[in-house]
Each structure stands twice: as structure tokens, then as C-alpha cells.
Design a protein around this motif. Structure first.
Motif, PDB file in Angstrom:
ATOM      1  N   THR A 192       0.851  -1.274  -0.112  1.00  0.00           N
ATOM      2  CA  THR A 192       0.154  -0.005  -0.018  1.00  0.00           C
ATOM      3  C   THR A 192       0.978   1.184  -0.041  1.00  0.00           C
ATOM      4  O   THR A 192       2.198   1.093   0.083  1.00  0.00           O
ATOM      5  N   ASP A 251      -5.941   5.756   2.695  1.00  0.00           N
ATOM      6  CA  ASP A 251      -6.770   4.865   2.251  1.00  0.00           C
ATOM      7  C   ASP A 251      -6.364   4.606   0.399  1.00  0.00           C
ATOM      8  O   ASP A 251      -6.899   5.346  -0.159  1.00  0.00           O
ATOM      9  N   THR A 252      -5.371   3.756   0.526  1.00  0.00           N
ATOM     10  CA  THR A 252      -4.814   3.359  -0.945  1.00  0.00           C
ATOM     11  C   THR A 252      -5.859   3.426  -2.029  1.00  0.00           C
ATOM     12  O   THR A 252      -5.602   3.924  -3.151  1.00  0.00           O
ATOM     13  N   ASP A 253      -6.748   2.349  -1.615  1.00  0.00           N
ATOM     14  CA  ASP A 253      -7.864   2.190  -2.694  1.00  0.00           C
ATOM     15  C   ASP A 253      -9.062   2.977  -2.746  1.00  0.00           C
ATOM     16  O   ASP A 253      -9.974   2.712  -3.568  1.00  0.00           O
ATOM     17  N   ASP A 255     -11.568   3.447  -0.816  1.00  0.00           N
ATOM     18  CA  ASP A 255     -12.705   2.920  -0.651  1.00  0.00           C
ATOM     19  C   ASP A 255     -13.570   3.107   0.672  1.00  0.00           C
ATOM     20  O   ASP A 255     -14.249   2.656   0.893  1.00  0.00           O
ATOM     21  N   ASP A 303      -6.158   1.839   5.357  1.00  0.00           N
ATOM     22  CA  ASP A 303      -5.530   0.562   5.164  1.00  0.00           C
ATOM     23  C   ASP A 303      -5.124  -0.029   6.104  1.00  0.00           C
ATOM     24  O   ASP A 303      -5.285  -1.603   6.104  1.00  0.00           O
ATOM     25  N   ASP A 348      -8.794  -6.003   0.979  1.00  0.00           N
ATOM     26  CA  ASP A 348      -7.760  -5.789   0.363  1.00  0.00           C
ATOM     27  C   ASP A 348      -7.430  -4.051   0.278  1.00  0.00           C
ATOM     28  O   ASP A 348      -7.991  -3.539  -0.530  1.00  0.00           O
ATOM     29  N   SER A 392      -4.902  -2.344  -1.131  1.00  0.00           N
ATOM     30  CA  SER A 392      -3.912  -2.105  -2.330  1.00  0.00           C
ATOM     31  C   SER A 392      -4.844  -1.425  -3.579  1.00  0.00           C
ATOM     32  O   SER A 392      -5.856  -1.665  -3.637  1.00  0.00           O
ATOM     33  N   LEU A 393      -3.664  -0.821  -4.109  1.00  0.00           N
ATOM     34  CA  LEU A 393      -4.208   0.150  -5.225  1.00  0.00           C
ATOM     35  C   LEU A 393      -4.795  -0.993  -6.138  1.00  0.00           C
ATOM     36  O   LEU A 393      -4.322  -2.060  -6.422  1.00  0.00           O
ATOM     37  N   ASP A 394      -5.818  -0.558  -6.701  1.00  0.00           N
ATOM     38  CA  ASP A 394      -6.625  -1.273  -7.871  1.00  0.00           C
ATOM     39  C   ASP A 394      -6.928  -2.573  -7.353  1.00  0.00           C
ATOM     40  O   ASP A 394      -7.139  -3.529  -8.239  1.00  0.00           O
ATOM     41  N   SER A 395      -7.169  -2.901  -6.175  1.00  0.00           N
ATOM     42  CA  SER A 395      -7.621  -3.930  -5.639  1.00  0.00           C
ATOM     43  C   SER A 395      -9.230  -4.334  -6.026  1.00  0.00           C
ATOM     44  O   SER A 395      -9.953  -3.190  -6.092  1.00  0.00           O
TER      45      SER A 395
END
Length: 482
Positions: free
Chosen positions: A147, A153-155, A157, A161, A249, A251-254
């Protein structure tokens, strides 16, 4: 006192040396010396005297410009410092990881292996509950992409994280939010196959504790117990192509996970986050009170809407409802939420005592089949008087209204007097005396061997598990004819 180089440190000390403590891989005790002929032996911009007397708790190494070996010079760490978002800060010249986040100070102030510049004196730069080192280089669970330590909040959503990737920690007093959802067989990481163990795990939901405890070997959920509607589980290269993914999850683009309810407690993951109900998104009963989190939320809100409770009285105990899903005992009365009966819809205690112990408090009558003053009696009367939240959950009734179906029968008696197996004995009575309420065969069994079958003991309000309690003279019963 001789001080040849005029650095303020006596020649004798420079030659004999002094002991310092360096935190690198463990705590190291090092005897260091300096050159009595040089003002600044290691040419790091700090006089030998300053290194002896002012840096760290026990002094720094005047013969090494980077005492802790973190890639940053002593002067930079102690005097020059660094800047983060316009504010200056310093690191410890004798600790290679000042903020204890798993990254050397030099790694944080220089874009090194993780390719990020982070705050070297703040273990969680983006304040997401995840240490900087755990975001990229030392991710705390397997099968997980890194991350961003600068974005909490990497993703994007709406869930932090660290909360999504939370693992079990005694130090931080946290339970794991890491549920591995596998739709196919998969191999445990780090497992060495033997003749008796091929390391393969069956499909299901498995809790990852941490790298010390690994996966809990027994599945927390079978596939059918989880709510996987719309929850895509594609082949995953991180687990050698198995069909598996983390319930959350970050992580980016999860794959999206905020609007799913994998633990099947009727609360979406986003609703379980710290800024909402602060419950465990992979545990359907966070506070272990026998009630699903979403069920507690739903009926707590209904209790407020119906005016049965008010926010002020609830807040006095720190709860957010009559059944707070993150508090095992929401009103702090010593009784868990699952065993409370807020709508008081159980059986009438006085009536029960009169029925099963007609001689209670009557010196002229010795008849008593279940004595309220014995441990078994207390359990019996308490159990029937309180139609608990847990029983309401089991039977699908409303815990904050005493007559769910509006038929003028309180829920407790209505449920108690059901007869699921049609053997003439009430389901609640069978449950209490540990018979099977779905098997009519126990009607004709004489459990306590007193010559009277269970049905007749039920009919005449005696105790079917006490051979000294049985129907009296004139209390006729023909279990075949009735």
C-alpha cells in the motif's frame, strides 16, 4: 587538564574511550575513542566533546560519522534535522529506526528500496493504522500487494489501509481483520510438505493471525456460511493461481470490498469501520455476546425509534444502543447483551412457581417439584422468566417489542408453548429438560425411571429428571389415549 585539540574533551577520555548504546540490530554496547589531536575526529561537523556529552543518552561515536549506521550522518540527525510538510523534526543519531516502524531512518528520508519519502520520526506517516514499514517492504500478511505509506486509504474505498489489513497483535490489543477467502484448494505459505502433510487447505474462510501465528488451521467459515454474493474470487497469481483473495484488500486497484458483507452479519464492511460501528468486518459477532453485529445494530436503532430508550441513558454506559455490537454488556449490568430481556416478554415467574412448586411458602403444602431456592430451580425459573435476546434471535422474534406478531400473546410464552414435533409436550419445556423438541419419540420415555413417561410428567408439571418427582394420586394420565 590536557585538551590538545581544544575540543572541550580531555585527552585522557579521548584515549581511554567511553561506552555508548547503539540501537541497530538489538542494543549494542560499544566502547568508542576519539583522536586527542583532532577537534572533530570523524569529520561529521560535531566536535568530539558534543558527541561525548550531548548526543543520545550515553553519547555518540566520535570516530564514526554515522553512529547508528542508518545512512544519515550524526550531524544531520541531531542538529540539522529534516522537514516534513513545513515542520522541522529530528531523529536519534544512535537509533537506526527512530520511530520503530521497521524502516531505517535513512530509508525514510531518502527514496530508497520502497521508493517513498516518509516521516522518520513518525511510525505511521499517513495515520492509517499501518506502520510505514508494513506498507511496502514488510507487508504483514502473505498474498498481499503493498500500500502507499503517504495515502491512508490507498484504494479510496473509504476504509483505512491499516484497518483493512489489521492482524492480531498483543502489543496493540487488536484482533485480526485478515480473512483469506478461498474458493479452491490452496497451499499455506511457508509450509513444507511431508508424507503426512501436503500443505493443501480446503476452500473456506481462514483467519491470518500474524507471521508468528500464521493461519488458523481450522476454517472460521465454510464457503456456504459467508455472504459471497457478487464477491468475485478470481485466480490469484500471489497464491500460485489459486482462487482466493482477502475479504478486505487495501492495495491500489484491488477488487472492491467496501459494500460486501463476507462475515454475513448484515453489516457491510464500510459500516463496520471505526468511524461507524467499529466492529470486526470478518467476525459476525465482534463482542462475543451470541448476537450477530448487524442484528444488534438493527434492533438498537428500532428501540430508539420506538422511544423505548433515549440517547442520554444509552450514552451513560458508553454504548451506542441497547445492544452495542462492540460491547458485550452494553448497559454494564453484568449481564451480556445476549442474555438480556429488554422487552420483558418471558413467562411469569410467580405463575411458574405456583405451577411447579405449589407448596412454596405454604407450610401446609409440601408439594414442590422444582424448588426455586435450589441451583437447578433458579436456573429453571430464570430461564423461563427471561425470553432473552439470544432466544429472540434464534426464533426470529423482535427483541424490543413483547408481541412480535400482534396476537396479544407475549413472544416468550408463544414460543415456549409451541410443539414442533407434535408429541404433546411444549418445545420450551423439552429444551429446558434437554429433550429433542423435534423428535416425538421422547414422549413415551421414562427418563428418570419413576414409572411415569415424560408426557405424563409434562401434563402434571412434575420434574422428568427427578425420580422423586412424579404425578400424585388421582393425577391420571394415559399417554396412548391422549
Amino acid at each position: 587538564m590536557a585538551d590538545t585539540d581544544g575540543d572541550g574533551l580531555r585527552d585522557g577520555i579521548e584515549v581511554m574511550g567511553w561506552e555508548i548504546l547503539v540501537v541497530n540490530v538489538g542494543v549494542q554496547r560499544i566502547i568508542v575513542t576519539s583522536d586527542p589531536g583532532l577537534y572533530d575526529t570523524d569529520a561529521d561537523g560535531l566536535s568530539d566533546f558534543v558527541e561525548f556529552s550531548e548526543l543520545c543518552d550515553t553519547g555518540s561515536n566520535a570516530s564514526n560519522p554515522d553512529t547508528d549506521g542508518d545512512g544519515l550522518g550524526d550531524q544531520a540527525e541531531a542538529l540539522s534535522g529534516f522537514t516534513w510538510e513545513g515542520e522541522s523534526y529530528f531523529t536519534d543519531a544512535c537509533m537506526f529506526d527512530t520511530d520503530n516502524d521497521g524502516l531505517e531512518d535513512g530509508e525514510e528520508v531518502i527514496a530508497g528500496q520502497d521508493n517513498f519519502l516518509t516521516h522518520a520520526n513518525n511510525s505511521d506517516t499517513d495515520d492509517d493504522g499501518l506502520k510505514d514499514g508494513n506498507e511496502v517492504l514488510f507487508v504483514p500478511r502473505p498474498f498481499q500487494k503493498p500500500t502507499n505509506p503517504l495515502i491512508n486509504d490507498t484504494d479510496a474505498d473509504g476504509m483505512l489501509d491499516g484497518w483493512e489489513m489489521q492482524v492480531k497483535s498483543a502489543e496493540d490489543n487488536t484482533n485480526s481483520h485478515s480473512l483469506w477467502v478461498a474458493a479452491s484448494s490452496w497451499s499455506r505459505p511457508g509450509c513444507e510438505a511431508t508424507q503426512t502433510n501436503n500443505c493443501l487447505m480446503e476452500p473456506g474462510g481462514y483467519v491470518w493471525q500474524n507471521y508468528l501465528g500464521g493461519f488458523v488451521l481450522e476454517a472460521k467459515y465454510e464457503i456456504w456460511e459467508m455472504n459471497l454474493s457478487g464477491f468475485s474470487i478470481p485466480a490469484n497469481a500471489l497464491c500460485d493461481g489459486c482462487s482466493g483473495r482477502w475479504a478486505l484488500d487495501p492495495s491500489l486497484d484491488s477488487l472492491a470490498d467496501a459494500n460486501y458483507d463476507v462475515d454475513n452479519d448484515s453489516l457491510m464492511n464500510s459500516a463496520e469501520a471505526p468511524d461507524r460501528w467499529n466492529t470486526n468486518p470478518v467476525d459476525d459477532d465482534t463482542d462475543e455476546d451470541e448476537l450477530p453485529d448487524g442484528w444488534e445494530v438493527r434492533y438498537s436503532q428500532l428501540a430508539l425509534e420506538r422511544g423505548l430508550v433515549d440517547n442520554l441513558s444509552i450514552a451513560s454506559s458508553g454504548a451506542r444502543g441497547v445492544m452495542d455490537p462492540s460491547m458485550q454488556d452494553s448497559d454494564l449490568d453484568g449481564i451480556t447483551d445476549g442474555q438480556e430481556d429488554p422487552d420483558r416478554d418471558g413467562l411469569n415467574r410467580s405463575g411458574l412457581v405456583k405451577k411447579y412448586c405449589p407448596g412454596y411458602d405454604d407450610p401446609t403444602n409440601s408439594q414442590c417439584h422444582i424448588n426455586p431456592d435450589t441451583p437447578d430451580g433458579v436456573r429453571f425459573y430464570d430461564n423461563l422468566e427471561n425470553y432473552t435476546n439470544f432466544e429472540e434471535f434464534q426464533n426470529g422474534t423482535d427483541p424490543v417489542t413483547n408481541d412480535t406478531d400482534g396476537d396479544e400473546w407475549n413472544d416468550g410464552p408463544e414460543v415456549y408453548y409451541q410443539d414442533h414435533d407434535q408429541d404433546g409436550m411444549a418445545t420450551g419445556w423439552e429444551y429446558h429438560f434437554e429433550f429433542d423438541p423435534y423428535d416425538s419419540a421422547d414422549r413415551m420415555v421414562d427418563t428418570d425411571g419413576d414409572g411415569h413417561v415424560n408426557y405424563c410428567e409434562y401434563k402434571w408439571d412434575t420434574n422428568p429428571r427427578n425420580p422423586l418427582s412424579f404425578p400424585g394420586q388421582g393425577q391420571l394420565c394415559d399417554p396412548f389415549a391422549e
